[in-house]
Structures are given as structure tokens and as C-alpha cells.
Design an enzyme around this catalytic site. Structure first.
Site, PDB file in Angstrom:
ATOM      1  N   LEU A   7       7.003   6.875  -7.672  1.00  0.00           N
ATOM      2  CA  LEU A   7       7.521   8.072  -6.993  1.00  0.00           C
ATOM      3  C   LEU A   7       7.770   7.773  -5.526  1.00  0.00           C
ATOM      4  CD1 LEU A   7       5.176  10.777  -8.569  1.00  0.00           C
ATOM      5  CD2 LEU A   7       7.228   9.699  -9.515  1.00  0.00           C
ATOM      6  N   GLY A  10       9.975  11.409  -1.822  1.00  0.00           N
ATOM      7  CA  GLY A  10       9.481  12.350  -0.812  1.00  0.00           C
ATOM      8  C   GLY A  10       9.958  11.998   0.586  1.00  0.00           C
ATOM      9  N   ARG A  14       5.274  12.991   7.802  1.00  0.00           N
ATOM     10  CA  ARG A  14       4.239  12.649   8.773  1.00  0.00           C
ATOM     11  C   ARG A  14       4.375  11.222   9.332  1.00  0.00           C
ATOM     12  NH1 ARG A  14      -0.524  14.468   4.916  1.00  0.00           N
ATOM     13  NH2 ARG A  14       1.186  14.299   3.421  1.00  0.00           N
ATOM     14  N   GLU A 150      -4.840  20.874  -6.424  1.00  0.00           N
ATOM     15  CA  GLU A 150      -4.339  20.457  -5.116  1.00  0.00           C
ATOM     16  C   GLU A 150      -5.139  21.157  -4.026  1.00  0.00           C
ATOM     17  OE1 GLU A 150      -1.907  17.983  -4.390  1.00  0.00           O
ATOM     18  OE2 GLU A 150      -2.746  17.714  -6.375  1.00  0.00           O
ATOM     19  N   TYR A 361      15.408 -29.098  25.173  1.00  0.00           N
ATOM     20  CA  TYR A 361      16.134 -28.265  24.223  1.00  0.00           C
ATOM     21  C   TYR A 361      17.047 -29.148  23.377  1.00  0.00           C
ATOM     22  CZ  TYR A 361      19.602 -25.239  22.130  1.00  0.00           C
ATOM     23  OH  TYR A 361      20.416 -24.627  21.214  1.00  0.00           O
ATOM     24  N   TYR A 382      26.959 -26.019  23.711  1.00  0.00           N
ATOM     25  CA  TYR A 382      27.756 -24.787  23.665  1.00  0.00           C
ATOM     26  C   TYR A 382      28.655 -24.727  24.881  1.00  0.00           C
ATOM     27  CZ  TYR A 382      28.525 -19.698  23.225  1.00  0.00           C
ATOM     28  OH  TYR A 382      29.070 -18.454  23.087  1.00  0.00           O
ATOM     29  N   ARG A 435      24.973 -41.713  36.549  1.00  0.00           N
ATOM     30  CA  ARG A 435      24.455 -40.967  37.695  1.00  0.00           C
ATOM     31  C   ARG A 435      24.868 -41.726  38.950  1.00  0.00           C
ATOM     32  NH1 ARG A 435      18.680 -43.260  35.888  1.00  0.00           N
ATOM     33  NH2 ARG A 435      18.675 -45.057  37.265  1.00  0.00           N
TER      34      ARG A 435
HETATM   35  C1  UD1 Z   1      -0.362  13.672  -4.180  1.00  0.00           C
HETATM   36  C2  UD1 Z   1      -1.095  14.399  -5.324  1.00  0.00           C
HETATM   37  C3  UD1 Z   1      -2.553  14.572  -4.926  1.00  0.00           C
HETATM   38  C4  UD1 Z   1      -3.159  13.217  -4.616  1.00  0.00           C
HETATM   39  C5  UD1 Z   1      -2.347  12.451  -3.577  1.00  0.00           C
HETATM   40  C6  UD1 Z   1      -2.838  11.031  -3.491  1.00  0.00           C
HETATM   41  C7  UD1 Z   1       0.579  15.863  -6.305  1.00  0.00           C
HETATM   42  C8  UD1 Z   1       1.014  17.237  -6.494  1.00  0.00           C
HETATM   43  N1  UD1 Z   1      -0.489  15.672  -5.543  1.00  0.00           N
HETATM   44  O1  UD1 Z   1      -0.438  14.502  -3.053  1.00  0.00           O
HETATM   45  O2  UD1 Z   1      -3.274  15.190  -5.972  1.00  0.00           O
HETATM   46  O3  UD1 Z   1      -4.501  13.397  -4.171  1.00  0.00           O
HETATM   47  O4  UD1 Z   1      -0.965  12.398  -3.958  1.00  0.00           O
HETATM   48  O5  UD1 Z   1      -2.209  10.355  -2.466  1.00  0.00           O
HETATM   49  O6  UD1 Z   1       1.173  14.955  -6.850  1.00  0.00           O
HETATM   50  N2  UD1 Z   1       7.371  12.590  -4.410  1.00  0.00           N
HETATM   51  C9  UD1 Z   1       8.602  12.533  -5.001  1.00  0.00           C
HETATM   52  N3  UD1 Z   1       9.299  13.680  -5.168  1.00  0.00           N
HETATM   53  C10 UD1 Z   1       8.803  14.887  -4.794  1.00  0.00           C
HETATM   54  C11 UD1 Z   1       7.535  14.935  -4.192  1.00  0.00           C
HETATM   55  C12 UD1 Z   1       6.826  13.773  -4.026  1.00  0.00           C
HETATM   56  O7  UD1 Z   1       9.091  11.469  -5.349  1.00  0.00           O
HETATM   57  O8  UD1 Z   1       9.502  15.885  -4.998  1.00  0.00           O
HETATM   58  C13 UD1 Z   1       6.629  11.338  -4.236  1.00  0.00           C
HETATM   59  C14 UD1 Z   1       6.391  11.019  -2.773  1.00  0.00           C
HETATM   60  O9  UD1 Z   1       7.443  10.217  -2.266  1.00  0.00           O
HETATM   61  C15 UD1 Z   1       5.062  10.278  -2.805  1.00  0.00           C
HETATM   62  C16 UD1 Z   1       4.381  10.844  -4.022  1.00  0.00           C
HETATM   63  O10 UD1 Z   1       5.354  11.473  -4.806  1.00  0.00           O
HETATM   64  O11 UD1 Z   1       5.217   8.901  -2.994  1.00  0.00           O
HETATM   65  C17 UD1 Z   1       3.298  11.828  -3.657  1.00  0.00           C
HETATM   66  O12 UD1 Z   1       3.840  12.850  -2.891  1.00  0.00           O
HETATM   67  P1  UD1 Z   1       3.114  13.382  -1.598  1.00  0.00           P
HETATM   68  O13 UD1 Z   1       3.915  14.481  -1.020  1.00  0.00           O
HETATM   69  O14 UD1 Z   1       2.725  12.272  -0.709  1.00  0.00           O
HETATM   70  O15 UD1 Z   1       1.839  14.027  -2.307  1.00  0.00           O
HETATM   71  P2  UD1 Z   1       0.437  14.273  -1.699  1.00  0.00           P
HETATM   72  O16 UD1 Z   1       0.456  15.556  -0.966  1.00  0.00           O
HETATM   73  O17 UD1 Z   1      -0.023  13.078  -0.979  1.00  0.00           O
HETATM   74 CA    CA Z   2       0.782  11.064  -0.304  1.00  0.00          CA
END
Ligand code: UD1
Ligand code: CA
Length: 454
Positions: A7, A10, A14, A150, A361, A382, A435
Site C-alpha cells: 500500500l 497515501g 506528515r 483505529e 588532476y 578541456y 620551460r
Molecule cells: C495504519 C493502520 C493502523 C496501523 C498503522 C501501522 C489502517 C486503517 N490503519 O494506520 O491500524 O497501526 O497503519 O503503521 O490501515 N494507503 C493507501 N491508500 C489509502 C490510505 C492509505 O494506499 O487510501 C496506504 C498508505 O500509503 C500507507 C498505508 O496505506 O502506506 C497505511 O496508511 P496510513 O495512512 O499511514 O495509516 P496509519 O494511520 O498509519
Molecule cells: Ca502509517
């Protein structure tokens, strides 16, 4: 069949960065590369990276190394998994991995696959003194995992739980895609949470297991630059310890930075503040004195490299380099050479058992064997428009402070007198001197210096 979904869609708000989060580097390798490479090591056949924010940059960086699925808009981690529907007809085990969790080791992934043998889903957890805003693992009195809540949706009591969800899961693939259909977004963030699958599977009386990690550093998610620095530190220590176990002496593991792909031979000694990056390879018995910066450098055995920068270049065996030498762009230094202080080589081949000890050099050069390059020699390679080649053949002696104006060839067994600026080839066996002849004014020195004394 083993598959994986990473995944990475996101925003990574931060991180406060223009670069997608998963392209930030840990020990000189991006988070996504760490994850994909490790998954491949555990024989995962299909890897789908779900991309959204910065999709193009991630696809470019990872081209040919995994498949991609686009998630747009991003409606949560569960929705992200739905987007990997290319896997929906596969059978077997599927790991789902948060893309911001690069330190997870191959053995841990393997444990997850093994744990899935007798259940429908496995979640990787860890107990933290400070469980921050991670999702909490809710178990019943018998210890059975019931669900993940969560932080934003958790009540006071649930927030007291120290065992958290690391965001690494393993599912039976068919169960995964079947259960995804039941996800809802009636939660604090109005997102489809992958974490809700645990409760859904429990409702169907399908066993869910937790694998507990004993190392919070390994499973930590990276959400900001502070956590990025912490992950770097964790991985740096792990890499350094692994090299020490394999027989490399590291004087100060806190200030030694070795990339994931680097190779180091037995009995090497690494002094503080050395950085080894990219595909750097170091042979046995080589000593890296303080402050070496090596990127894609290949160093042979029994060398001493002192306070130098070597990039995309090779130094063969029994050489000494530095202090303060800089070798770059495909240099090759053959065996038994001495490259001294304040020497820069660019695109230079430097033959067997030659010397270049001070203040020089050499650019676009080919230097033979047993050549002496005196102090302060400069290849004038050069003209402001083009670069030209300098060839110095075996056993030539280039005196101090010589300018070699390229293109030029200096033959075998030749001498170029100190202080010469030469722009014509020197034939084998000849000497070039270019020289002005010295003029001597008898007694003038004494007169002059006596005036200065007054
Ligand atoms: C998530 C978990 C949480 C866990 C934590 C661990 C969920 C709902 N929560 O929270 O339980 O403790 O990771 O680090 O999953 N992403 C997507 N598409 C989206 C949303 C997120 O690809 O629509 C990907 C983000 O890029 C990331 C990962 O999913 O790599 C987790 O998303 P993030 O927003 O970081 O979740 P956390 O709040 O950290
Ligand atoms: Ca995360």
C-alpha cells in the site's frame, strides 16, 4: 501461490515533502525498494504496489520490478487493497504490507506465511510502551484476536491497550477478496479500513492469528522525518551488526553508514564516519580510515583508503588512496598503486604499480604501469568546448608541476621535465622539456635581501 500487495497510495502528509513517502530512503535505498526486494527474497510471485499520490514517480522508480494498481481517489487502506483486483482470481497466500514499513525482515514475512497454514488471516503486532496513534489489537479473555480498532475510533479503555497493529497482514487470497466486499466506511475518518477485515473474518468464524514481533524498530511505520531518522538508525545498526558477525571490524557502529546492497570482505577495518553506498564492494583485509565516502565503488583486497571520496570507480588490490583523494566517473586503478593526498582522477585508467602521490588532476587519461606522476601534474583536458584524452605509457616519469595539454601521448620510458607545459606527443624513450632556461644574476639576491632587513 504467494502474492503481495504493497500500500503506497497515501499522501504522507506528515513527511512534508514533494517526494512520495515510499521513495524516501532508509540506508541509501528507498522504502519501497526495501519492501519489494525482501518480498522477492521470500519467493513472492506477484507483487502489486498500489499507487495514488505521486503515482508516476513511484512507477518510474520501480519500473519492471513489480506490478502497479492505481487508487484514485484514496478512500482508505481497505479501498487500496480492493484496487489490487488483478489478484482477485488467484489462489494462495497474500501479504498486505504498508508501504511505510521498510525495516520488516525476510524472516518475519516468512513467519507470517507459515502462520497462515491453519487460519484465514494473520496480523503482525507488537507491544509498545508508547502505542502512539497506532491501531489497537483487541483480544478476548482467552487471548483470541477479535478486531483492530483505529486510535481515532477507540474508546478510553481501548486506547490503554499496548499491543498495536503494524500494518502487515497475511490472508488467504480468496477470503481476502470475498471479505473486502463487506467493508464499510462508517468510522471517524470515513475510510474503508483494511483493519476491519479482522472483525469480519471473526464474524464468519474464520480463525485469525497474531504474530507478535519482539522488535518495535523492525515493524515501526514511518510517518514523518523523525521516524525516518529512527528507521535509518535501526537499519544502520542492524546492517553494522550483521557485518561484524561476518568478520568486519567497525570501530564505531554509531557513525558507520553502510547501504543495504554493499558487500564487505572479511577482516576489513572501518574507522568512524565512513559512508558506503550503492553497489559498493570492498575486498578482504582492506582498511577504511576515517571519513571515506564510497558510492558504487569497487575496492580490492589489502587496500588502505584514507579520508577519500570514490564514486563509480574501481581500485584494485594492495593500493593506498588518500588522504583527501577523489576518484570519480569510471576510474580504474590497477594493483599496487599509490594515490596520495589532494589527487583527483576523473575517467582515468591508472596502470599497475604506478605512483601519483600529491596534488594532481588526471582527467580522461590512460596511464600505463610503473609510471611516476610528480607532484602537481595537471592534465589540461578541456578547452571550454570539448574534452581530450591524455595517454602516458609504461615507465614514464612525469616531473612535478607538469601540464599535459590534451590530446597528447607520452610514450614509454620517457621523461617530462619538471615544470614543463607540453602539448606535443613525446616519442618512446625521449625526454621533453618545455620551460624557459634559467637566468642567474650574480649577487643580486644578497643585495635584495639585505635591503629587506633594514
Ligand atoms: C495504519 C493502520 C493502523 C496501523 C498503522 C501501522 C489502517 C486503517 N490503519 O494506520 O491500524 O497501526 O497503519 O503503521 O490501515 N494507503 C493507501 N491508500 C489509502 C490510505 C492509505 O494506499 O487510501 C496506504 C498508505 O500509503 C500507507 C498505508 O496505506 O502506506 C497505511 O496508511 P496510513 O495512512 O499511514 O495509516 P496509519 O494511520 O498509519
Ligand atoms: Ca502509517
Amino acid at each position: 501461490m504467494k502474492s503481495a500487495i504493497v500500500l503506497a497510495a497515501g499522501k504522507g502528509t506528515r513527511m512534508n515533502s514533494k517526494l512520495p513517502k515510499v521513495l524516501h530512503k532508509v540506508c541509501s535505498k528507498s522504502m519501497i525498494e526495501h519492501i519489494v526486494d525482501n518480498l522477492k527474497e521470500c519467493q513472492v510471485e506477484r507483487i502489486i504496489t498500489v499507487v495514488g499520490h505521486g503515482a508516476k514517480k513511484i512507477e518510474e522508480a520501480m519500473e519492471g520490478r513489480c506490478e502497479f494498481a492505481l487508487q484514485s481517489p484514496q478512500l482508505g487502506s481497505g479501498h487500496a487493497v480492493m484496487c489490487a483486483s488483478a489478484l482477485s482470481n488467484e489462489k494462495g497466500k497474500t501479504l498486505v504490507v504498508n508501504g511505510d514499513c521498510p525495516c520488516v525482515q525476510i524472516e518475519t514475512y516468512e513467519k507470517m506465511f507459515e502462520a497462515l497454514e491453519d487460519c484465514g488471516a494473520v496480523v503482525l503486532t507488537v507491544s509498545l510502551n508508547d502505542p502512539k496513534a497506532y491501531g489497537r489489537i483487541v483480544r478476548d479473555d482467552s487471548g483470541k484476536v477479535l478486531r483492530i480498532v483505529e486510535y481515532k475510533d477507540a474508546n478510553e479503555e481501548e486506547r490503554m491497550i499496548h499491543e498495536i497493529n503494524t500494518g502487515i497482514y497475511c490472508f488467504d487470497n480468496e477470503l481476502l477478496f470475498e471479505s473486502l466486499k463487506e467493508l464499510k466506511n462508517d468510522n471517524a475518518q470515513h475510510e474503508y479500513y483494511i483493519t476491519d477485515l479482522i472483525e469480519i473474518l471473526n464474524r464468519k468464524n474464520i480463525a485469525v492469528k497474531a504474530v507478535c514481533s519482539s522488535d518495535p524498530g523492525e515493524v515501526a511505520g514511518i510517518n514523518d522525518r523523525i521516524e525516518l531518522a529512527e528507521a535509518n538508525q535501526w537499519m544502520q545498526q542492524k546492517i553494522n551488526r550483521d557485518w561484524m558477525k561476518k568478520g568486519v571490524t567497525i570501530l564505531d557502529p554509531n557513525t558507520t553508514y553502510i547501504g543495504k546492497e554493499v558487500e564487505i570482505g572479511q577482516d576489513c577495518v572501518i574507522y568512524p564516519n565512513c559512508h558506503l553506498e550503492g553497489n559498493t564492494v570492498i575486498g578482504e583485509n582492506t582498511v577504511l580510515l576515517p571519513n571515506c565516502f564510497l558510492v558504487n565503488a569497487k575496492i580490492g583486497h589489502d587496500c588502505t583508503i584514507d579520508n577519500s571520496r570514490i564514486t563509480d570507480s574501481e581500485v584494485k588490490n594492495e593500493c593506498t588512496v588518500g588522504p583527501w583523494a577523489h576518484l570519480r566517473m569510471n576510474c580504474v586503478v590497477e594493483d599496487k598503486n599509490r594515490i596520495g593526498n589532494f589527487v583527483e582522477f576523473k575517467k582515468t585508467k591508472f596502470g599497475f604499480d604506478s605512483r601519483c602521490a600529491h596534488l594532481t588532476y588526471l582527467g580522461d587519461s590512460e596511464i600505463g604501469s610503473k609510471v611516476n606522476i610528480g607532484c602537481g601534474v595537471v592534465t589540461v583536458n578541456y578547452d571550454g568546448l570539448n574534452k581530450y584524452k591524455t595517454v602516458v605509457k609504461d615507465n614514464a616519469f612525469i616531473g612535478s608541476n607538469v601540464n599535459l595539454i590534451a590530446p597528447i601521448t607520452v610514450g614509454e620510458n620517457t621523461v617530462v621535465a619538471a615544470g614543463s607545459t607540453v602539448n606535443q606527443d613525446v616519442e618512446d624513450g625521449d625526454m621533453a622539456i618545455a620551460r624557459n632556461r634559467q637566468e642567474v644574476k650574480k649577487g643580486f639576491g644578497a643585495k635584495y635581501t639585505s635591503k629587506r632587513k633594514k
